[in-house]
Design a protein around this motif. Structure first.
Motif, PDB file in Angstrom:
ATOM      1  N   GLU A   1       0.831  -1.200   0.000  1.00 32.95           N
ATOM      2  CA  GLU A   1       0.000   0.000   0.000  1.00 32.95           C
ATOM      3  C   GLU A   1       0.867   1.252   0.000  1.00 32.95           C
ATOM      4  N   HIS A   2       0.350   2.296  -0.591  1.00 28.66           N
ATOM      5  CA  HIS A   2       1.026   3.589  -0.636  1.00 28.66           C
ATOM      6  C   HIS A   2       0.923   4.252   0.737  1.00 28.66           C
ATOM      7  N   PRO A   3       1.913   5.055   1.148  1.00 27.05           N
ATOM      8  CA  PRO A   3       1.822   5.768   2.433  1.00 27.05           C
ATOM      9  C   PRO A   3       0.544   6.589   2.573  1.00 27.05           C
ATOM     10  N   GLN A   4       0.053   7.165   1.465  1.00 32.59           N
ATOM     11  CA  GLN A   4      -1.186   7.943   1.522  1.00 32.59           C
ATOM     12  C   GLN A   4      -2.369   7.063   1.902  1.00 32.59           C
ATOM     13  N   ALA A   5      -2.408   5.833   1.373  1.00 31.72           N
ATOM     14  CA  ALA A   5      -3.478   4.895   1.726  1.00 31.72           C
ATOM     15  C   ALA A   5      -3.379   4.504   3.189  1.00 31.72           C
ATOM     16  N   HIS A   6      -2.160   4.285   3.667  1.00 37.30           N
ATOM     17  CA  HIS A   6      -1.965   3.980   5.088  1.00 37.30           C
ATOM     18  C   HIS A   6      -2.499   5.129   5.951  1.00 37.30           C
ATOM     19  N   PHE A   7      -2.165   6.353   5.566  1.00 40.75           N
ATOM     20  CA  PHE A   7      -2.621   7.520   6.325  1.00 40.75           C
ATOM     21  C   PHE A   7      -4.147   7.557   6.378  1.00 40.75           C
ATOM     22  N   CYS A   8      -4.772   7.432   5.224  1.00 38.89           N
ATOM     23  CA  CYS A   8      -6.221   7.596   5.142  1.00 38.89           C
ATOM     24  C   CYS A   8      -6.985   6.472   5.831  1.00 38.89           C
TER      25      CYS A   8
ATOM     26  N   LYS B   1      -3.884  13.967   3.799  1.00 34.02           N
ATOM     27  CA  LYS B   1      -5.237  14.213   4.313  1.00 34.02           C
ATOM     28  C   LYS B   1      -6.130  14.818   3.232  1.00 34.02           C
ATOM     29  N   GLN B   2      -5.563  15.727   2.435  1.00 34.77           N
ATOM     30  CA  GLN B   2      -6.323  16.360   1.354  1.00 34.77           C
ATOM     31  C   GLN B   2      -6.700  15.368   0.259  1.00 34.77           C
ATOM     32  N   GLY B   3      -5.951  14.275   0.170  1.00 36.59           N
ATOM     33  CA  GLY B   3      -6.198  13.297  -0.883  1.00 36.59           C
ATOM     34  C   GLY B   3      -6.955  12.063  -0.443  1.00 36.59           C
ATOM     35  N   CYS B   4      -7.555  12.085   0.732  1.00 37.05           N
ATOM     36  CA  CYS B   4      -8.233  10.887   1.226  1.00 37.05           C
ATOM     37  C   CYS B   4      -9.521  10.554   0.465  1.00 37.05           C
ATOM     38  N   THR B   5     -10.009  11.482  -0.361  1.00 34.28           N
ATOM     39  CA  THR B   5     -11.165  11.173  -1.204  1.00 34.28           C
ATOM     40  C   THR B   5     -10.730  10.452  -2.482  1.00 34.28           C
ATOM     41  N   CYS B   6      -9.426  10.336  -2.676  1.00 35.11           N
ATOM     42  CA  CYS B   6      -8.877   9.567  -3.803  1.00 35.11           C
ATOM     43  C   CYS B   6      -8.443   8.184  -3.305  1.00 35.11           C
ATOM     44  N   LYS B   7      -8.419   7.231  -4.225  1.00 33.69           N
ATOM     45  CA  LYS B   7      -7.903   5.901  -3.906  1.00 33.69           C
ATOM     46  C   LYS B   7      -6.562   5.730  -4.608  1.00 33.69           C
ATOM     47  N   VAL B   8      -5.611   5.165  -3.871  1.00 26.72           N
ATOM     48  CA  VAL B   8      -4.279   4.942  -4.426  1.00 26.72           C
ATOM     49  C   VAL B   8      -4.009   3.440  -4.474  1.00 26.72           C
ATOM     50  N   HIS B   9      -3.644   2.951  -5.651  1.00 17.16           N
ATOM     51  CA  HIS B   9      -3.353   1.525  -5.825  1.00 17.16           C
ATOM     52  C   HIS B   9      -1.898   1.342  -6.238  1.00 17.16           C
TER      53      HIS B   9
END
Length: 200
Positions: free
Chosen positions: A26-33, A136-144
């Motif tokens: 998983e991407h760090p952004q996905a972990h954050f969200c 946090k600003q990108g939590c409405t996006c999904k990262v794969h």
């Protein structure tokens, strides 16, 4: 209580059979969200547990994200992790500072190998900016991380690429599509990767 014991028993049996902890990339952004809390903390001490969990005493330096329950759970500075690696337990070094993502169960902070745990000094500047603000600003996006392409306007795809993991942030653009934001570090990484690929 009985349900919890039975769940742990099943977990122990299943992990004994596989004898390993497996996690999806998983991407760090996905972990954050997807986490209840994201902190930077300095490990002070390990307390070996008599049950299924060990506990780390952590001095929290920054809280980048915390649900109300996580705020309560983190007040003690104690973070629980499974006592065995086969149960996805983690090993942290005393006097080392980490960025840690985790979940809250029964008003206790839990971490495991499938979360994001990394030494803070090894986190890239772009990742640090992500944890502080941009993810946090990108939590409405999904990262794969494990796809090559997508038709979804709400998804960014990294395709197993370390450049996107280390330097990528996925945000909505003006047309409300999720895209990797431009960053010099990401551009340099991709160019270097392309150059190395053409030379081999």
């Amino acid at each position: 209580m009985l349900t919890r014991v039975l769940t742990l028993a099943v977990l122990v049996v299943s992990c004994t059979l596989t004898d390993a902890c497996t996690c999806s990339l998983e991407h760090p952004q996905a972990h954050f969200c997807n986490s209840d809390f994201v902190i930077v903390g300095r490990v002070q001490k390990l307390f070996r547990g008599n049950d299924f969990y060990d506990a780390y005493k952590v001095k929290i330096r920054n809280v980048f994200k915390a649900t109300p329950k996580a705020t309560l759970a983190l007040k003690s500075g104690r973070i629980l992790t499974p006592s065995q690696e086969s149960l996805c337990g983690i090993t942290l070094q005393p006097r080392e500072t980490y960025v840690i993502t985790g979940r809250v169960m029964h008003l206790q902070a839990h971490v495991h190998l499938c979360g994001y745990i990394n030494k803070w000094r090894e986190v890239t500047p772009r990742q640090r900016k992500g944890f502080r603000l941009l993810y946090k600003q990108g939590c409405t996006c999904k990262v794969h991380m494990n796809r090559r392409s997508t038709k979804s306007p709400n998804t960014c795809v990294a395709g197993y690429d370390e450049c996107y993991e280390r330097h990528g942030v996925c945000l909505h653009d003006r047309s409300r599509r999720c895209r990797w934001t431009r960053a010099p570090a990401l551009t340099r990484c991709l160019q270097k990767q392309h150059l190395n690929g053409t030379m081999t």
